[in-house]
Design a protein around this motif. Structure first.
Motif, mmCIF file in Angstrom:
data_model
loop_
_atom_site.group_PDB
_atom_site.id
_atom_site.type_symbol
_atom_site.label_atom_id
_atom_site.label_comp_id
_atom_site.label_asym_id
_atom_site.label_seq_id
_atom_site.Cartn_x
_atom_site.Cartn_y
_atom_site.Cartn_z
ATOM 1 N N PRO A 163 8.264 -8.731 -12.385
ATOM 2 C CA PRO A 163 8.281 -7.431 -12.145
ATOM 3 C C PRO A 163 7.441 -6.874 -11.125
ATOM 4 O O PRO A 163 6.439 -7.394 -11.242
ATOM 5 N N GLY A 164 7.875 -5.938 -10.144
ATOM 6 C CA GLY A 164 7.029 -5.584 -9.246
ATOM 7 C C GLY A 164 6.839 -6.531 -7.980
ATOM 8 O O GLY A 164 5.982 -6.067 -6.819
ATOM 9 N N VAL A 165 7.540 -7.584 -7.888
ATOM 10 C CA VAL A 165 7.278 -8.468 -6.706
ATOM 11 C C VAL A 165 7.778 -7.807 -5.451
ATOM 12 O O VAL A 165 8.660 -6.958 -5.459
ATOM 13 N N GLY A 199 0.839 5.993 -4.529
ATOM 14 C CA GLY A 199 2.197 6.143 -4.706
ATOM 15 C C GLY A 199 2.344 4.979 -5.941
ATOM 16 O O GLY A 199 1.830 4.150 -6.202
ATOM 17 N N PRO A 200 3.769 5.209 -6.540
ATOM 18 C CA PRO A 200 3.969 4.129 -7.535
ATOM 19 C C PRO A 200 4.024 2.884 -7.202
ATOM 20 O O PRO A 200 4.537 2.522 -6.360
ATOM 21 N N GLY A 201 2.962 1.927 -7.963
ATOM 22 C CA GLY A 201 3.216 0.557 -7.553
ATOM 23 C C GLY A 201 2.284 0.016 -6.446
ATOM 24 O O GLY A 201 2.334 -1.262 -6.270
ATOM 25 N N ALA A 202 1.282 0.822 -5.868
ATOM 26 C CA ALA A 202 0.646 0.347 -4.818
ATOM 27 C C ALA A 202 -0.264 -0.761 -5.327
ATOM 28 O O ALA A 202 -0.908 -0.492 -6.311
ATOM 29 N N LEU A 203 -0.267 -1.629 -4.673
ATOM 30 C CA LEU A 203 -1.172 -2.972 -5.112
ATOM 31 C C LEU A 203 -2.646 -3.056 -4.199
ATOM 32 O O LEU A 203 -2.490 -2.650 -3.030
ATOM 33 N N LYS A 209 0.694 -1.208 0.002
ATOM 34 C CA LYS A 209 0.039 0.128 -0.052
ATOM 35 C C LYS A 209 0.866 1.346 0.025
ATOM 36 O O LYS A 209 0.214 2.296 0.057
ATOM 37 N N ARG A 210 2.317 1.065 -0.232
ATOM 38 C CA ARG A 210 3.045 2.352 -0.103
ATOM 39 C C ARG A 210 2.849 3.237 0.977
ATOM 40 O O ARG A 210 2.879 4.364 1.023
ATOM 41 N N ASP A 248 11.220 4.609 0.140
ATOM 42 C CA ASP A 248 9.584 4.439 0.357
ATOM 43 C C ASP A 248 9.199 3.300 0.125
ATOM 44 O O ASP A 248 8.058 2.850 0.684
ATOM 45 N N ASN A 249 9.702 2.497 -0.622
ATOM 46 C CA ASN A 249 9.228 1.049 -0.844
ATOM 47 C C ASN A 249 9.914 -0.129 -0.302
ATOM 48 O O ASN A 249 9.797 -1.435 -0.524
#
Length: 359
Positions: free
Chosen positions: A252-254, A166-170, A144-145, A302-303
């Motif tokens: 990617p993004g794991v 945020g970039p990449g929040a899932l 959730k960043r 941040d991540n």
């Protein structure tokens, strides 16, 4: 990449997560332990050293007392930050049992202790709930960043309602959680993940059927998981199981979660995958070294969320850890065989220190 067995037979075979132990009072307070070899042949109280101040909820029974140092102790209750090996057994000739207040015992040389007649035991049930909840918290925080959102708010750059998290929040619903190891903690985390709507993939060389989710091989897990959570011991076989090869085989993004041991992750490879953008983030309760020094490149991202090996030490969890370790030690020192004795060779009559006449 397809390694063979990833952890040794000496590690307890993972089992489905049992119901958590609800009582936080020391077991030895209310039960008689089995009798075997006499500890010392004297009527003095059993001497226990605990490497931290125990919570008041940990009850020491009347036949035992706490002492100020290991040199005076019949048994010690210890965390993971100090070696207990051949040298320790020689330096502390009164020592008869080392009880780990936790599941991992990589700081305890079990064979060396047994050779000196010193029992070693652990408390595999004690950290289950607290650690599984912490792994879930790290997974949600990274997905959730939360760290970046709070940082932007503190900096006055958050914007108004409805901005991107945020970039990449899932969303985790419908995503795949890959568990590397599925014992007590891993299986409980898997149940939590299923409650979120996740599909659970399990790699565990000891299991013929997964207690939660679907049993897969390691290549399948790397290829399919959106989140990989580590629940294996630190052994030569598992060292750096997360490395440039395994990371390259992942989606990617794991997201990587580690509440097991820092040695499972090659941090340089992890940093490279973060810098390239291939890795979506990481939640780490364990690192190499511990704690990470200020300014370490894993901090301040941040991540990435890093906590200082505190997953099991909730207010209830720390009581359970110490109380169950005291329980295991007292069973041994009263002449019994604790459930989680790691090497029965310590009870051999030729070495068993419980038969010693040392004062």
């Amino acid at each position: 990449m397809r390694p063979g067995l990833l952890w040794p037979v000496a590690w307890p075979v993972p089992t489905p997560c049992p119901l958590p132990m609800r009582s936080t009072r020391c077991w030895a307070e209310n039960h008689d332990s089995p009798r075997g070899s006499s500890m010392t042949g004297s009527d003095r109280r059993i001497r226990i050293w605990i490497d931290r101040t125990p919570p008041s909820e940990v009850v020491i029974p009347p036949d035992a007392e706490l002492v100020d140092g290991p040199e005076d102790a019949d048994g010690v209750v210890v965390a993971a930050d100090r070696p207990w090996d051949d040298d320790a057994c020689r330096r502390f000739p009164n020592l008869k049992v080392v009880a780990r207040s936790g599941i991992g015992y990589d700081n305890v040389d079990v064979a060396a202790c047994a050779a000196h007649g010193v029992a070693a035991c652990n408390t595999p049930d004690a950290p289950t709930v607290s650690t599984a909840e912490h792994a879930l918290a790290l997974m949600l925080a990274v997905a959730k960043r939360l760290k970046g959102s709070e940082a932007r708010l503190a900096a006055g750059t958050a914007g108004g309602p409805g901005r991107l998290a945020g970039p990449g929040a899932l969303e985790l619903d419908g995503r795949n959680l890959g568990l590397v190891g599925c014992g007590r903690i891993g299986s409980l985390l898997g149940r939590y993940a299923e409650a979120l709507g996740m599909d659970v993939l399990v790699y565990d060389p000891y299991l013929e059927a997964a207690p939660v989710g679907e049993l897969v091989d390691l290549d399948q897990l790397w290829a399919k998981a959106d989140v990989v959570s580590l629940h294996a011991p630190a052994t030569p076989e598992t060292r750096h199981i997360i490395n440039s090869d395994s990371l390259g085989a992942m989606r990617p993004g794991v997201i990587i979660i580690n509440c097991a041991r820092g040695a499972l992750v090659d941090q340089e490879a992890l940093l490279a995958a973060l810098d390239s953008g291939h890795l979506g983030g990481a939640g780490l309760d364990v690192t190499e070294p511990e704690p990470l020094p200020p300014g370490h490149p894993l901090l301040g991202r941040d991540n990435v969320v890093v906590t200082p090996h505190v997953a099991s030490t909730t207010s209830v969890g720390i009581v359970r850890l110490i109380a169950q370790a005291v329980e295991q030690a007292l069973i041994w020192l009263r002449g019994g065989i604790p459930e989680h004795l790691l090497d029965p060779a310590a009870a051999h009559p030729g070495v068993d220190r419980r038969t010693s006449t040392a004062p």
